[in-house]
Motif scaffolding. Structure first.
Motif, PDB file in Angstrom:
ATOM      1  N   SER A 260       0.809  -1.223   0.000  1.00  0.00           N
ATOM      2  CA  SER A 260       0.000   0.000   0.000  1.00  0.00           C
ATOM      3  C   SER A 260       0.843   1.275   0.000  1.00  0.00           C
ATOM      4  O   SER A 260       0.309   2.362  -0.179  1.00  0.00           O
ATOM      5  N   ALA A 261       2.150   1.164   0.168  1.00  0.00           N
ATOM      6  CA  ALA A 261       3.005   2.353   0.219  1.00  0.00           C
ATOM      7  C   ALA A 261       3.646   2.691  -1.122  1.00  0.00           C
ATOM      8  O   ALA A 261       4.235   3.749  -1.271  1.00  0.00           O
ATOM      9  N   TYR A 262       3.527   1.814  -2.117  1.00  0.00           N
ATOM     10  CA  TYR A 262       4.231   2.039  -3.381  1.00  0.00           C
ATOM     11  C   TYR A 262       3.816   3.316  -4.100  1.00  0.00           C
ATOM     12  O   TYR A 262       4.617   3.938  -4.758  1.00  0.00           O
ATOM     13  N   ASN A 263       2.565   3.716  -3.996  1.00  0.00           N
ATOM     14  CA  ASN A 263       2.099   4.901  -4.710  1.00  0.00           C
ATOM     15  C   ASN A 263       1.951   6.119  -3.810  1.00  0.00           C
ATOM     16  O   ASN A 263       1.287   7.078  -4.178  1.00  0.00           O
ATOM     17  N   LYS A 264       2.539   6.061  -2.650  1.00  0.00           N
ATOM     18  CA  LYS A 264       2.447   7.178  -1.701  1.00  0.00           C
ATOM     19  C   LYS A 264       3.806   7.863  -1.606  1.00  0.00           C
ATOM     20  O   LYS A 264       4.839   7.209  -1.629  1.00  0.00           O
ATOM     21  N   PRO A 265       3.811   9.191  -1.473  1.00  0.00           N
ATOM     22  CA  PRO A 265       5.091   9.912  -1.433  1.00  0.00           C
ATOM     23  C   PRO A 265       5.779   9.904  -0.073  1.00  0.00           C
ATOM     24  O   PRO A 265       6.931  10.299   0.050  1.00  0.00           O
ATOM     25  N   SER A 266       5.055   9.465   0.966  1.00  0.00           N
ATOM     26  CA  SER A 266       5.637   9.557   2.308  1.00  0.00           C
ATOM     27  C   SER A 266       5.006   8.525   3.227  1.00  0.00           C
ATOM     28  O   SER A 266       4.055   7.835   2.872  1.00  0.00           O
ATOM     29  N   ILE A 267       5.577   8.439   4.430  1.00  0.00           N
ATOM     30  CA  ILE A 267       4.959   7.667   5.504  1.00  0.00           C
ATOM     31  C   ILE A 267       4.751   8.604   6.678  1.00  0.00           C
ATOM     32  O   ILE A 267       5.462   9.601   6.838  1.00  0.00           O
ATOM     33  N   GLU A 268       3.775   8.277   7.476  1.00  0.00           N
ATOM     34  CA  GLU A 268       3.486   9.039   8.679  1.00  0.00           C
ATOM     35  C   GLU A 268       3.652   8.099   9.858  1.00  0.00           C
ATOM     36  O   GLU A 268       3.385   6.905   9.755  1.00  0.00           O
ATOM     37  N   SER A 269       4.119   8.637  10.977  1.00  0.00           N
ATOM     38  CA  SER A 269       4.308   7.788  12.151  1.00  0.00           C
ATOM     39  C   SER A 269       3.397   8.215  13.283  1.00  0.00           C
ATOM     40  O   SER A 269       2.858   9.324  13.288  1.00  0.00           O
ATOM     41  N   SER A 270       3.242   7.326  14.251  1.00  0.00           N
ATOM     42  CA  SER A 270       2.410   7.623  15.407  1.00  0.00           C
ATOM     43  C   SER A 270       3.002   8.735  16.265  1.00  0.00           C
ATOM     44  O   SER A 270       2.333   9.256  17.149  1.00  0.00           O
ATOM     45  N   THR A 271       4.251   9.136  16.000  1.00  0.00           N
ATOM     46  CA  THR A 271       4.844  10.279  16.705  1.00  0.00           C
ATOM     47  C   THR A 271       4.513  11.590  16.001  1.00  0.00           C
ATOM     48  O   THR A 271       4.897  12.659  16.463  1.00  0.00           O
ATOM     49  N   GLY A 272       3.815  11.519  14.843  1.00  0.00           N
ATOM     50  CA  GLY A 272       3.439  12.718  14.098  1.00  0.00           C
ATOM     51  C   GLY A 272       4.397  13.079  12.983  1.00  0.00           C
ATOM     52  O   GLY A 272       4.157  14.019  12.231  1.00  0.00           O
ATOM     53  N   GLU A 273       5.464  12.349  12.850  1.00  0.00           N
ATOM     54  CA  GLU A 273       6.452  12.647  11.824  1.00  0.00           C
ATOM     55  C   GLU A 273       5.941  12.192  10.455  1.00  0.00           C
ATOM     56  O   GLU A 273       5.337  11.127  10.326  1.00  0.00           O
ATOM     57  N   VAL A 274       6.188  13.009   9.441  1.00  0.00           N
ATOM     58  CA  VAL A 274       5.894  12.651   8.058  1.00  0.00           C
ATOM     59  C   VAL A 274       7.226  12.723   7.311  1.00  0.00           C
ATOM     60  O   VAL A 274       7.884  13.770   7.312  1.00  0.00           O
ATOM     61  N   VAL A 275       7.631  11.602   6.705  1.00  0.00           N
ATOM     62  CA  VAL A 275       8.922  11.563   6.022  1.00  0.00           C
ATOM     63  C   VAL A 275       8.743  11.028   4.612  1.00  0.00           C
ATOM     64  O   VAL A 275       7.883  10.182   4.361  1.00  0.00           O
ATOM     65  N   PRO A 276       9.571  11.515   3.685  1.00  0.00           N
ATOM     66  CA  PRO A 276       9.489  10.998   2.317  1.00  0.00           C
ATOM     67  C   PRO A 276      10.006   9.567   2.259  1.00  0.00           C
ATOM     68  O   PRO A 276      10.794   9.147   3.095  1.00  0.00           O
ATOM     69  N   VAL A 277       9.528   8.844   1.259  1.00  0.00           N
ATOM     70  CA  VAL A 277       9.992   7.477   1.045  1.00  0.00           C
ATOM     71  C   VAL A 277      10.623   7.378  -0.336  1.00  0.00           C
ATOM     72  O   VAL A 277      10.377   8.204  -1.215  1.00  0.00           O
ATOM     73  N   GLN A 278      11.445   6.353  -0.481  1.00  0.00           N
ATOM     74  CA  GLN A 278      12.054   6.072  -1.775  1.00  0.00           C
ATOM     75  C   GLN A 278      11.851   4.594  -2.058  1.00  0.00           C
ATOM     76  O   GLN A 278      12.157   3.744  -1.228  1.00  0.00           O
ATOM     77  N   VAL A 279      11.325   4.298  -3.257  1.00  0.00           N
ATOM     78  CA  VAL A 279      11.158   2.912  -3.665  1.00  0.00           C
ATOM     79  C   VAL A 279      12.453   2.468  -4.339  1.00  0.00           C
ATOM     80  O   VAL A 279      12.922   3.097  -5.285  1.00  0.00           O
ATOM     81  N   MET A 280      13.042   1.410  -3.806  1.00  0.00           N
ATOM     82  CA  MET A 280      14.304   0.883  -4.327  1.00  0.00           C
ATOM     83  C   MET A 280      14.045  -0.012  -5.531  1.00  0.00           C
ATOM     84  O   MET A 280      12.935  -0.507  -5.722  1.00  0.00           O
ATOM     85  N   THR A 281      15.079  -0.253  -6.315  1.00  0.00           N
ATOM     86  CA  THR A 281      14.938  -1.165  -7.455  1.00  0.00           C
ATOM     87  C   THR A 281      14.626  -2.584  -6.996  1.00  0.00           C
ATOM     88  O   THR A 281      14.050  -3.361  -7.739  1.00  0.00           O
TER      89      THR A 281
END
Length: 173
Positions: free
Chosen positions: A116-137
């Protein structure tokens, strides 16, 4: 090779025990005993055959090595059984748990697999942090989390929220 494998297993087993405490989940005591026993038996210093250097192809040397090696293999088996029971496969899940078993707050790079994360630009955490993600090869997803509390678990999930660019804090200076 096996010595290195068993040392890694020993450290992983310690982390698994800590993770079980953090998650408040039990570990099968029979499997734990068998894993610990196999690690101890692997490290027993009297295992070497008297002629393992001078005659490594001797059938008795080979038989003794195979017997000893079963302890390393067994330790791995018991560890993976406990790990599977404690930390189920979450690749198809919408949330993941990140566990910090250390007694201090930490930052860290994580790699995970979450469909479910492949088409999303970031992840959010229960601490409130939102960070970008990178899909690896390789298909894995990478992210860098900050301020993971000591001896605790946080949840992460895919997000459409825009993460602050990693270099924003430097470009403002």
């Amino acid at each position: 090779k096996e010595e290195g494998d068993v040392r890694v297993l020993s450290a992983q087993l310690s982390n698994l025990i800590d993770a079980a405490k953090i998650l408040n989940k039990p570990i099968d005591p029979h499997l734990l005993y068998r894993a610990q026993r196999s690690i101890v038996m692997w490290h027993e210093h009297t295992w070497g055959a008297w002629n393992s250097i001078s005659d490594p192809d001797d059938p008795e040397v080979i038989a003794q090595w195979k017997y000893k090696k079963t302890f390393a293999d067994s330790a791995g088996y018991y560890f993976h059984e406990m790990e599977s029971a404690l930390l189920p496969d979450t690749r198809s899940s919408d949330t993941l748990v990140v566990i910090n078993t250390l007694p201090w707050q930490r930052d860290g790079y994580i790699e995970f697999s979450m469909v479910s994360a492949y088409n999303k630009p970031s992840i959010e955490s229960s601490t409130g942090e939102v960070v970008p993600v990178q899909v690896m090869t390789s298909g894995m997803i990478g992210a860098y989390l900050h301020d993971i509390p000591p001896e605790s678990a946080i949840r992460i999930w895919p997000s459409d929220k825009k993460a602050r660019a990693l270099n924003d804090e430097y470009s403002a200076q």
